[in-house]
Scaffold this motif. Structure first.
Motif, PDB file in Angstrom:
ATOM      1  N   PRO A  66       3.529   2.392  -2.429  1.00  0.00           N
ATOM      2  CA  PRO A  66       4.705   2.457  -3.455  1.00  0.00           C
ATOM      3  C   PRO A  66       5.326   3.531  -3.582  1.00  0.00           C
ATOM      4  O   PRO A  66       6.681   3.659  -3.996  1.00  0.00           O
ATOM      5  CB  PRO A  66       3.865   1.914  -4.921  1.00  0.00           C
ATOM      6  CG  PRO A  66       2.488   2.417  -4.715  1.00  0.00           C
ATOM      7  CD  PRO A  66       2.339   2.100  -3.087  1.00  0.00           C
ATOM      8  N   ASP A  70       0.811  -1.100  -0.151  1.00  0.00           N
ATOM      9  CA  ASP A  70      -0.060  -0.069  -0.063  1.00  0.00           C
ATOM     10  C   ASP A  70       0.730   1.384   0.085  1.00  0.00           C
ATOM     11  O   ASP A  70       0.397   2.288   0.162  1.00  0.00           O
ATOM     12  CB  ASP A  70      -0.947  -0.046   1.204  1.00  0.00           C
ATOM     13  CG  ASP A  70      -0.230  -0.318   2.567  1.00  0.00           C
ATOM     14  OD1 ASP A  70      -0.700   0.082   3.554  1.00  0.00           O
ATOM     15  OD2 ASP A  70       1.014  -0.578   2.432  1.00  0.00           O
ATOM     16  N   ILE A  89       8.967   4.159  -2.472  1.00  0.00           N
ATOM     17  CA  ILE A  89      10.219   3.935  -3.044  1.00  0.00           C
ATOM     18  C   ILE A  89      10.595   4.691  -4.348  1.00  0.00           C
ATOM     19  O   ILE A  89      11.410   4.922  -4.958  1.00  0.00           O
ATOM     20  CB  ILE A  89      10.207   2.561  -3.522  1.00  0.00           C
ATOM     21  CG1 ILE A  89      10.104   1.712  -2.256  1.00  0.00           C
ATOM     22  CG2 ILE A  89      11.150   2.152  -4.573  1.00  0.00           C
ATOM     23  CD1 ILE A  89      10.452   0.102  -2.590  1.00  0.00           C
ATOM     24  N   LEU A  90       9.131   5.290  -4.682  1.00  0.00           N
ATOM     25  CA  LEU A  90       9.214   5.899  -6.325  1.00  0.00           C
ATOM     26  C   LEU A  90       9.572   7.577  -5.901  1.00  0.00           C
ATOM     27  O   LEU A  90       9.950   8.459  -6.708  1.00  0.00           O
ATOM     28  CB  LEU A  90       7.820   5.969  -6.843  1.00  0.00           C
ATOM     29  CG  LEU A  90       7.654   4.499  -7.085  1.00  0.00           C
ATOM     30  CD1 LEU A  90       6.199   4.608  -7.820  1.00  0.00           C
ATOM     31  CD2 LEU A  90       8.587   3.945  -8.016  1.00  0.00           C
TER      32      LEU A  90
END
Lengths: 253, 405
Positions: free
Chosen positions: B313, B311, B316-317
């Protein structure tokens, strides 16, 4: 990735084409972005005919083969999510051929990514050396049927220890280089019309090339492995001491 | 004053923060003969790096003021002290010049080690604003008489020209019978009974033996990596456990103190009931049971998860903190411009601040810790990773591709 995988040493004029096998995590697909997680690199030898649209079937078969081999090696389901190659002495940006090749790969898999590593770059003015890497995909250009590159963010997940797959990739490199040299020599050797002097010359070229590989790649690799082993031994001793101290401290609490 | 660095050693140096360069300095004579003059020989001073000795952490042989501790230095170098030819440092997103502290350290090292031509190798890591392109840069400084910006050229031996075009596919045509007979008669020395060159077999044996040894040492390294990882994990767990216990006992003490403070006014009126009021406190207070479960908000540094949390992401982005450029948007001037990747400008080399401040915090991928902790960034940042966004920069001209690639 710096800790886990080598930056591959390359021949001056050739670019080594290497395929990238990775696990893919598409579960986070929401909105407009996806995340692809690269867990390992797998080197393969330069294969002609892989580029361009004719290579599509060949590539698919090759990927399936690699996928099975890697699944065996790692014990995890694997799939190919991208490819990488190197640009020694030249800019990190993909050439038109690279962009086209990437576009072909994307026809098989929309999420396929391309990585390029550029090394042995030196700015003569500032005497700065650089090693670069970039991640890209291809899209159709607005006019014409050509493709253009789009940039894809890439993040390296740091690790303290070097993974088994990364170590094996490093060790695989001299093997691949030697295999390529043998294959070329074998082709030359099969030519029967050459006189003895030419055969001796060709044999010497093989010897010379293998010597270069050993001194430029195998040797430094072995040195680095030995140093790393020594460092790990020292670290382990220190960590053991620390563990004992902490265990005593915990017991006293 | 050319310098050579061997093989792949320099690449692996980069993630060890700082350490020493070991090697030797020697002179090489090059002779040249040409039509313009009879002959001239040139002497080149060559510094060769053979190896490196990493320091386990920053400040291991100097303090914050840059004072070098010779005892610590000797402990790190041991008997390799005489092989030192320089030292190195790794920094992120900072200027490619020696910081004041580094200059101070360098000067002392030249005196302590007795090496007036000590070199300093600076590695830095920079990225484009959208994190699609990253670069590891390296510059070699050779300070001279308080001038700390003198750079020297670093050459890294490549595999060399092992182009397979050196093989000959045809012989030079020759109709001389004498030539044919001499080379046939004496040339046979080179071949074994199968017509294979003896040298080929010999060199291949050397290569095979070497490759076997590389494989064997690699297995040992792999084992040692697993052992080290395991013990590190155990050490981390113990530290967490200790921290937790200390926190819990501090909590308990605090509660007891608070409870004691609350009941104190009652006790003053009835001095002989102090014992019973304490008892009262203990019975009525909340039950404090030391929890051995890991608290939700652990104070240990966030671990960069090896599996993506389903839930979040965006953790990391998020783009890495950049030196310049807005973190969430691709800068229109990104890219490395100049065709050969050599321009330092386009990768935004402006430093965020003084090197010293960065160094104190700059350990073990701090920017990734930043990423994980900044999980509540606005969703607009996701546009940096949206697929299909057209490139803002196309390099001038084509990449220089060799023919036939």
């Amino acid at each position: 990735m710096w800790k886990c995988c080598t930056v591959i040493n390359k021949r001056t004029n050739q670019r080594k084409r290497i395929l990238l096998d990775c696990t893919s995590h598409n579960g986070s697909e929401r909105g407009t972005f996806r995340v692809r997680r690269i867990s390992s690199l797998y080197e393969s030898r330069s294969e002609h005919g892989e580029r361009g649209s004719n290579g599509a079937l060949h590539r698919r078969a090759h990927f399936l083969n690699m996928r099975h081999r890697l699944a065996e090696m790692t014990g995890r389901p694997m799939r190919v999510v991208g490819w990488y190659h190197s640009h020694p002495h030249i800019t990190v940006w993909p050439s038109h051929v690279d962009v086209r090749t990437q576009a072909m790969y994307q026809m098989m898999d929309q999420g396929f990514v391309g990585l390029i590593f550029s090394c042995f770059i030196e700015d003569k003015n500032t005497k700065t050396g650089r090693v670069l890497y970039t991640c890209f995909q291809s899209v159709q250009a607005q006019k014409g049927s050509e493709y253009e590159r789009i940039e894809i963010p890439i993040h390296v997940v740091p690790h303290e220890a070097i993974g088994k797959v990364c170590l094996e990739s490093a060790v695989e490199l001299p093997r691949i280089l030697c295999q390529e040299e043998q294959d070329t020599y074998r082709r030359i050797h099969s030519l029967t019309h050459l006189d003895p002097i030419t055969k001796i010359h060709n044999g010497s070229v093989f010897t010379k090339n293998l010597c270069s590989q050993m001194s430029a790649i195998s040797g430094p690799l072995l040195q680095w492995l030995e140093d790393r082993l020594e460092q790990n031994k020292q670290s382990i001793i220190k960590l053991q001491k620390e563990k004992e101290q902490l265990t005593q401290e915990l017991a006293s609490l | 004053y050319p310098m050579t660095i061997r093989g792949t050693d320099s690449v692996f140096v980069c993630f060890l923060n700082e350490g020493f360069l070991l090697g030797e300095v020697r002179q090489e004579e090059t002779l040249s003969i040409s039509d313009s003059h009879i002959g001239s020989s040139e002497f080149l001073n060559v510094i060769e790096v053979h190896n490196h000795e990493p320091c386990a952490q920053l400040f291991s042989f100097y303090d914050y003021a840059g004072n070098v501790n010779e005892e610590n230095l000797n402990r790190i170098l041991k008997d390799r002290r005489k092989n030192v030819i320089g030292w190195y440092r790794f920094r992120r997103n900072t200027q490619q010049q020696m910081s004041f502290r580094e200059q101070v350290i360098h000067k002392q090292l030249t005196h302590i080690l007795g090496i007036p031509d000590l070199v300093f190798l600076l590695f830095s890591f920079i990225s484009t604003a959208n994190s699609s392109t990253h670069a590891l840069e390296y510059v070699l400084f050779r300070p001279n008489r308080n001038r700390y910006n003198q750079r020297i050229s670093l050459s890294i031996p490549n595999l060399g020209n092992t182009s397979q075009q050196e093989y000959k596919v045809s012989s030079v045509p020759n109709t001389s019978k004498n030539y044919a007979s001499v080379i046939k008669e004496h040339g046979t020395e080179f071949f074994d009974k199968d017509g294979v060159m003896k040298d080929i077999r010999a060199i291949f044996q050397v290569y095979s033996a070497l490759q076997e040894r590389v494989q064997a040492v690699c297995c040992e390294v792999d084992q040692s990596e697993r052992v080290r990882e395991k013990i590190q994990e155990e050490v981390n767990k113990l530290k967490e456990e200790i921290a937790l216990r200390k926190r819990n006992s501090a909590e308990e003490e605090r509660r007891l103190q608070e409870a004691a403070a609350v009941t104190l006014p009652d006790n003053s009126a009835l001095p002989d009931s102090s014992h019973s009021s304490l008892t009262r406190v203990m019975l009525s207070g909340p039950s404090v049971e030391p929890s051995l479960e890991r608290p939700v908000n652990s104070s240990s540094p966030p671990v960069y998860s090896t599996t993506l949390p389903p839930d979040s992401p965006s953790a990391i982005l998020l783009p890495r903190p950049q030196a310049v450029g807005s973190p969430g948007h691709p800068s229109p001037s990104l890219g490395l411009g100049n065709g050969d990747g050599s321009s330092s400008d386009s990768l935004n080399r402006q430093a965020t601040g003084q090197e010293d401040q960065e160094d104190d915090d700059d350990e073990d991928s701090s920017e990734y810790e930043n990423l994980v902790s900044e999980q509540l960034q606005p969703p607009s940042l996701s546009e940096t990773v949206t697929l299909g966004r057209p490139a803002t920069l196309w390099p001038d001209g084509d990449a220089h591709s060799p023919p036939g690639s």
